[in-house]
Design a protein around this motif. Structure first.
Motif, PDB file in Angstrom:
ATOM      1  N   ALA A  44       2.411   1.623  -3.434  1.00  0.00           N
ATOM      2  CA  ALA A  44       1.377   2.079  -4.367  1.00  0.00           C
ATOM      3  C   ALA A  44       1.161   3.587  -4.234  1.00  0.00           C
ATOM      4  O   ALA A  44       1.053   4.298  -5.239  1.00  0.00           O
ATOM      5  CB  ALA A  44       0.079   1.320  -4.111  1.00  0.00           C
ATOM      6  N   ARG A  45       1.133   4.065  -2.996  1.00  0.00           N
ATOM      7  CA  ARG A  45       0.944   5.495  -2.765  1.00  0.00           C
ATOM      8  C   ARG A  45       2.096   6.301  -3.360  1.00  0.00           C
ATOM      9  O   ARG A  45       1.888   7.313  -4.039  1.00  0.00           O
ATOM     10  CB  ARG A  45       0.817   5.771  -1.257  1.00  0.00           C
ATOM     11  CG  ARG A  45       0.503   7.213  -0.903  1.00  0.00           C
ATOM     12  CD  ARG A  45       0.307   7.441   0.598  1.00  0.00           C
ATOM     13  NE  ARG A  45       1.215   6.725   1.476  1.00  0.00           N
ATOM     14  CZ  ARG A  45       2.496   7.043   1.681  1.00  0.00           C
ATOM     15  NH1 ARG A  45       3.033   8.066   1.073  1.00  0.00           N
ATOM     16  NH2 ARG A  45       3.237   6.340   2.521  1.00  0.00           N
ATOM     17  N   LYS A  46       3.327   5.832  -3.159  1.00  0.00           N
ATOM     18  CA  LYS A  46       4.496   6.545  -3.680  1.00  0.00           C
ATOM     19  C   LYS A  46       4.553   6.515  -5.212  1.00  0.00           C
ATOM     20  O   LYS A  46       5.063   7.447  -5.825  1.00  0.00           O
ATOM     21  CB  LYS A  46       5.780   5.948  -3.107  1.00  0.00           C
ATOM     22  CG  LYS A  46       5.978   6.280  -1.636  1.00  0.00           C
ATOM     23  CD  LYS A  46       7.258   5.695  -1.095  1.00  0.00           C
ATOM     24  CE  LYS A  46       7.446   6.103   0.357  1.00  0.00           C
ATOM     25  NZ  LYS A  46       8.680   5.550   0.932  1.00  0.00           N
ATOM     26  N   ALA A  80       0.832  -1.207   0.000  1.00  0.00           N
ATOM     27  CA  ALA A  80       0.000   0.000   0.000  1.00  0.00           C
ATOM     28  C   ALA A  80       0.870   1.262   0.000  1.00  0.00           C
ATOM     29  O   ALA A  80       0.566   2.241  -0.694  1.00  0.00           O
ATOM     30  CB  ALA A  80      -0.941  -0.001   1.203  1.00  0.00           C
ATOM     31  N   GLU A  81       1.966   1.247   0.749  1.00  0.00           N
ATOM     32  CA  GLU A  81       2.879   2.395   0.785  1.00  0.00           C
ATOM     33  C   GLU A  81       3.569   2.568  -0.564  1.00  0.00           C
ATOM     34  O   GLU A  81       3.702   3.686  -1.076  1.00  0.00           O
ATOM     35  CB  GLU A  81       3.922   2.200   1.883  1.00  0.00           C
ATOM     36  CG  GLU A  81       4.941   3.319   1.988  1.00  0.00           C
ATOM     37  CD  GLU A  81       6.003   3.039   3.037  1.00  0.00           C
ATOM     38  OE1 GLU A  81       7.164   3.425   2.792  1.00  0.00           O
ATOM     39  OE2 GLU A  81       5.682   2.428   4.072  1.00  0.00           O
ATOM     40  N   ARG A 129      -2.980  -0.534  -5.294  1.00  0.00           N
ATOM     41  CA  ARG A 129      -2.248  -1.568  -4.570  1.00  0.00           C
ATOM     42  C   ARG A 129      -2.188  -2.865  -5.373  1.00  0.00           C
ATOM     43  O   ARG A 129      -1.146  -3.515  -5.448  1.00  0.00           O
ATOM     44  CB  ARG A 129      -2.909  -1.809  -3.205  1.00  0.00           C
ATOM     45  CG  ARG A 129      -2.061  -2.651  -2.281  1.00  0.00           C
ATOM     46  CD  ARG A 129      -2.780  -3.124  -1.063  1.00  0.00           C
ATOM     47  NE  ARG A 129      -3.456  -4.383  -1.114  1.00  0.00           N
ATOM     48  CZ  ARG A 129      -3.015  -5.534  -1.615  1.00  0.00           C
ATOM     49  NH1 ARG A 129      -1.870  -5.600  -2.198  1.00  0.00           N
ATOM     50  NH2 ARG A 129      -3.712  -6.627  -1.547  1.00  0.00           N
ATOM     51  N   GLY A 188       1.783   6.215  -7.112  1.00  0.00           N
ATOM     52  CA  GLY A 188       0.539   6.731  -7.662  1.00  0.00           C
ATOM     53  C   GLY A 188      -0.264   5.669  -8.403  1.00  0.00           C
ATOM     54  O   GLY A 188      -0.937   5.964  -9.395  1.00  0.00           O
TER      55      GLY A 188
END
Length: 144
Positions: free
Chosen positions: A26-28, A23-24, A33, A30
């Protein structure tokens, strides 16, 4: 294997922290997940990522490290490599081009252990010469 810019960025993030949650990552990146997980799975399947491992810190590292340049006699490579594999102080062996045949990385707890390891390498049948360089400090290390 071709990888795109996103895969390259994902690999760079995993090199910095292979334990980072998907999840982290994926956030970085963009991305969703599930997209990141699919990319990781694909990179593993295709061999771009060989696996995930633990890298020990300085607290567990041997206090003395050295690089040894080794020249060997013709046709003695397999015997020399077999001997080097048997030495617990030998961390890695690389064949190289140039004036020497092998680059050997070793570690030791004491100077006496280092001396013994260097003697063991120099005395291996097939070794013609060796030259050692004791590591003083690490200024940069990008190895994963």
């Amino acid at each position: 294997m071709q990888i795109d810019d996103t895969d390259a960025e994902l690999i760079a993030l995993l090199k910095r922290n292979a334990r980072a949650p998907v999840a982290e990552l994926a956030r970085k990146l963009g991305l969703a997940r599930t997209t990141v997980q699919t990319r990781i799975d694909r990179l593993l399947e295709r061999g771009a990522i060989a696996g995930f491992t633990l890298r020990t810190g300085d607290a567990l590292a041997a206090p003395i490290r050295a690089t040894v340049l080794v020249s060997i006699a013709p046709r003695t490579g397999p015997a020399v490599l077999s001997r080097l594999r048997a030495l617990p102080s030998v961390d890695a062996v690389f064949t190289v081009s140039g004036r020497v045949d092998l680059v050997v990385e070793i570690s030791a707890k004491t100077t006496q252990d280092l001396d013994r390891a260097l003697d063991d390498i120099a005395e291996a049948k097939g070794v013609q010469s060796s030259e050692s360089f004791i590591h003083l400090s690490t200024k940069m290390d990008r190895r994963g």
